[in-house]
Design a protein around this motif. Structure first.
Motif, mmCIF file in Angstrom:
data_model
loop_
_atom_site.group_PDB
_atom_site.id
_atom_site.type_symbol
_atom_site.label_atom_id
_atom_site.label_comp_id
_atom_site.label_asym_id
_atom_site.label_seq_id
_atom_site.Cartn_x
_atom_site.Cartn_y
_atom_site.Cartn_z
ATOM 1 N N PRO A 148 0.832 -1.198 0.000
ATOM 2 C CA PRO A 148 0.000 0.000 0.000
ATOM 3 C C PRO A 148 0.872 1.255 0.000
ATOM 4 N N LEU A 149 0.271 2.375 -0.400
ATOM 5 C CA LEU A 149 1.011 3.633 -0.443
ATOM 6 C C LEU A 149 1.309 4.086 0.988
ATOM 7 N N MET A 150 2.603 4.185 1.295
ATOM 8 C CA MET A 150 3.053 4.582 2.629
ATOM 9 C C MET A 150 4.093 5.697 2.498
ATOM 10 N N TYR A 151 4.212 6.490 3.565
ATOM 11 C CA TYR A 151 5.184 7.584 3.584
ATOM 12 C C TYR A 151 6.323 7.353 4.577
ATOM 13 N N CYS A 152 6.102 6.575 5.623
ATOM 14 C CA CYS A 152 7.108 6.323 6.674
ATOM 15 C C CYS A 152 7.512 7.618 7.382
ATOM 16 N N PRO A 153 6.547 8.348 7.971
ATOM 17 C CA PRO A 153 6.833 9.666 8.546
ATOM 18 C C PRO A 153 7.821 9.671 9.699
ATOM 19 N N GLN A 154 7.995 8.552 10.390
ATOM 20 C CA GLN A 154 8.916 8.508 11.520
ATOM 21 C C GLN A 154 10.316 8.044 11.133
ATOM 22 N N SER A 155 10.510 7.621 9.895
ATOM 23 C CA SER A 155 11.836 7.189 9.441
ATOM 24 C C SER A 155 12.732 8.395 9.221
ATOM 25 N N TYR A 156 14.028 8.195 9.460
ATOM 26 C CA TYR A 156 14.981 9.271 9.219
ATOM 27 C C TYR A 156 15.236 9.428 7.727
ATOM 28 N N VAL A 157 15.470 10.667 7.317
ATOM 29 C CA VAL A 157 15.794 10.979 5.931
ATOM 30 C C VAL A 157 17.294 10.775 5.741
ATOM 31 N N THR A 158 17.681 10.038 4.708
ATOM 32 C CA THR A 158 19.094 9.875 4.402
ATOM 33 C C THR A 158 19.567 11.026 3.527
ATOM 34 N N ARG A 159 20.870 11.190 3.465
ATOM 35 C CA ARG A 159 21.451 12.245 2.626
ATOM 36 C C ARG A 159 21.143 11.996 1.150
ATOM 37 N N GLY A 160 21.083 10.735 0.742
ATOM 38 C CA GLY A 160 20.722 10.416 -0.638
ATOM 39 C C GLY A 160 19.294 10.815 -0.940
ATOM 40 N N GLN A 161 18.369 10.461 -0.041
ATOM 41 C CA GLN A 161 16.973 10.852 -0.222
ATOM 42 C C GLN A 161 16.829 12.369 -0.233
ATOM 43 N N MET A 162 17.581 13.026 0.652
ATOM 44 C CA MET A 162 17.496 14.484 0.741
ATOM 45 C C MET A 162 17.890 15.142 -0.572
ATOM 46 N N ALA A 163 18.907 14.615 -1.237
ATOM 47 C CA ALA A 163 19.308 15.181 -2.526
ATOM 48 C C ALA A 163 18.153 15.107 -3.517
ATOM 49 N N VAL A 164 17.453 13.994 -3.551
ATOM 50 C CA VAL A 164 16.316 13.844 -4.475
ATOM 51 C C VAL A 164 15.208 14.832 -4.105
ATOM 52 N N PHE A 165 14.842 14.886 -2.829
ATOM 53 C CA PHE A 165 13.784 15.804 -2.399
ATOM 54 C C PHE A 165 14.118 17.250 -2.761
ATOM 55 N N MET A 166 15.338 17.667 -2.478
ATOM 56 C CA MET A 166 15.727 19.059 -2.712
ATOM 57 C C MET A 166 15.784 19.404 -4.200
ATOM 58 N N VAL A 167 16.309 18.512 -5.009
ATOM 59 C CA VAL A 167 16.384 18.778 -6.447
ATOM 60 C C VAL A 167 14.981 18.886 -7.033
ATOM 61 N N LYS A 168 14.063 18.059 -6.553
ATOM 62 C CA LYS A 168 12.686 18.122 -7.044
ATOM 63 C C LYS A 168 11.940 19.352 -6.525
ATOM 64 N N ALA A 169 12.254 19.793 -5.313
ATOM 65 C CA ALA A 169 11.530 20.913 -4.691
ATOM 66 C C ALA A 169 11.994 22.278 -5.190
ATOM 67 N N PHE A 170 13.251 22.390 -5.542
ATOM 68 C CA PHE A 170 13.818 23.679 -5.932
ATOM 69 C C PHE A 170 14.321 23.590 -7.369
ATOM 70 N N PRO A 171 14.486 24.696 -8.034
ATOM 71 C CA PRO A 171 14.919 24.663 -9.436
ATOM 72 C C PRO A 171 16.399 24.303 -9.582
ATOM 73 N N ILE A 172 16.689 23.048 -9.318
ATOM 74 C CA ILE A 172 18.060 22.543 -9.418
ATOM 75 C C ILE A 172 18.099 21.580 -10.609
ATOM 76 N N PRO A 173 18.771 21.970 -11.679
ATOM 77 C CA PRO A 173 18.784 21.110 -12.871
ATOM 78 C C PRO A 173 19.660 19.876 -12.704
ATOM 79 N N LEU A 174 19.161 18.756 -13.230
ATOM 80 C CA LEU A 174 19.972 17.558 -13.312
ATOM 81 C C LEU A 174 20.949 17.706 -14.478
ATOM 82 N N SER A 175 22.054 16.996 -14.438
ATOM 83 C CA SER A 175 23.016 17.037 -15.540
ATOM 84 C C SER A 175 22.376 16.431 -16.780
ATOM 85 N N PRO A 176 22.706 16.973 -17.945
ATOM 86 C CA PRO A 176 22.148 16.417 -19.180
ATOM 87 C C PRO A 176 22.657 15.012 -19.447
#
Length: 176
Positions: A148-176
């Motif tokens: 089922p669709l879950m979010y895991c709100p009590q799990s810690y955010v990893t640095r790898g996950q944070m990079a994905v969240f931040m790039v998607k949230a702010f206008p940070i372009p991925l490399s071509p």
């Protein structure tokens, strides 16, 4: 990998080690690191907060101090304790907390998500619920489990996950 590279290329992170250069994608993000990531993603590379010295647990010399205080002055955080006012810079950020940080940094202080109620593990009385659901509606997260669709709100955010969240949230372009 491309999200981490984009995160680094934009000057939002220097990684977790300079020699050798490492990012530590599986390491949890601290609240101090989160302050730096958010302020830099918002374009504030060298904050000069006014007022200062509001948090009893953020001492002079802490490299995260100006970012933490600016995050507070921006209204993005209220700290981790009100009396006395504390920030808990060494505590790890949960996915629920991260949703609030990112949505507020994007200017969304009172989300009213539509649709709502999509995550089976986010309780109706969870104070982070509207922020979590708005993060999903903004296509910044797909959750931590699809069926089922879950979010895991009590799990810690990893640095790898944070990079994905931040790039998607702010206008940070991925490399071509």
């Amino acid at each position: 990998y491309p999200y981490i590279e984009a995160f680094y290329r934009e000057g939002i992170t220097a990684g977790c080690s300079q020699s050798p250069r490492l990012y530590c994608p599986d390491k949890p993000v601290t609240r101090g690191e989160m302050a730096v990531f958010l302020e830099r993603a918002m374009g504030n590379l060298s904050p000069d907060p006014n007022p200062t010295d509001m948090f009893t647990d953020v001492q002079a010399g802490n490299p995260f101090k100006p970012f933490i205080e600016e995050l507070y002055n921006d209204g993005i955080t209220g700290g981790c304790s009100l009396s006395p006012l504390r920030y808990c810079p060494q505590s790890y950020v949960t996915r629920g907390q991260m949703a609030v940080f990112i949505e507020r940094a994007m200017g969304n202080f009172s989300p009213d998500p539509d649709p709502a109620g999509m995550f089976t593990d986010v309780l109706s009385d969870d104070p982070f619920k509207p922020f979590i659901e708005e993060l999903y509606n903004d296509r910044i997260t797909g959750g931590c489990n699809l069926s089922p669709l879950m979010y895991c709100p009590q799990s810690y955010v990893t640095r790898g996950q944070m990079a994905v969240f931040m790039v998607k949230a702010f206008p940070i372009p991925l490399s071509p």
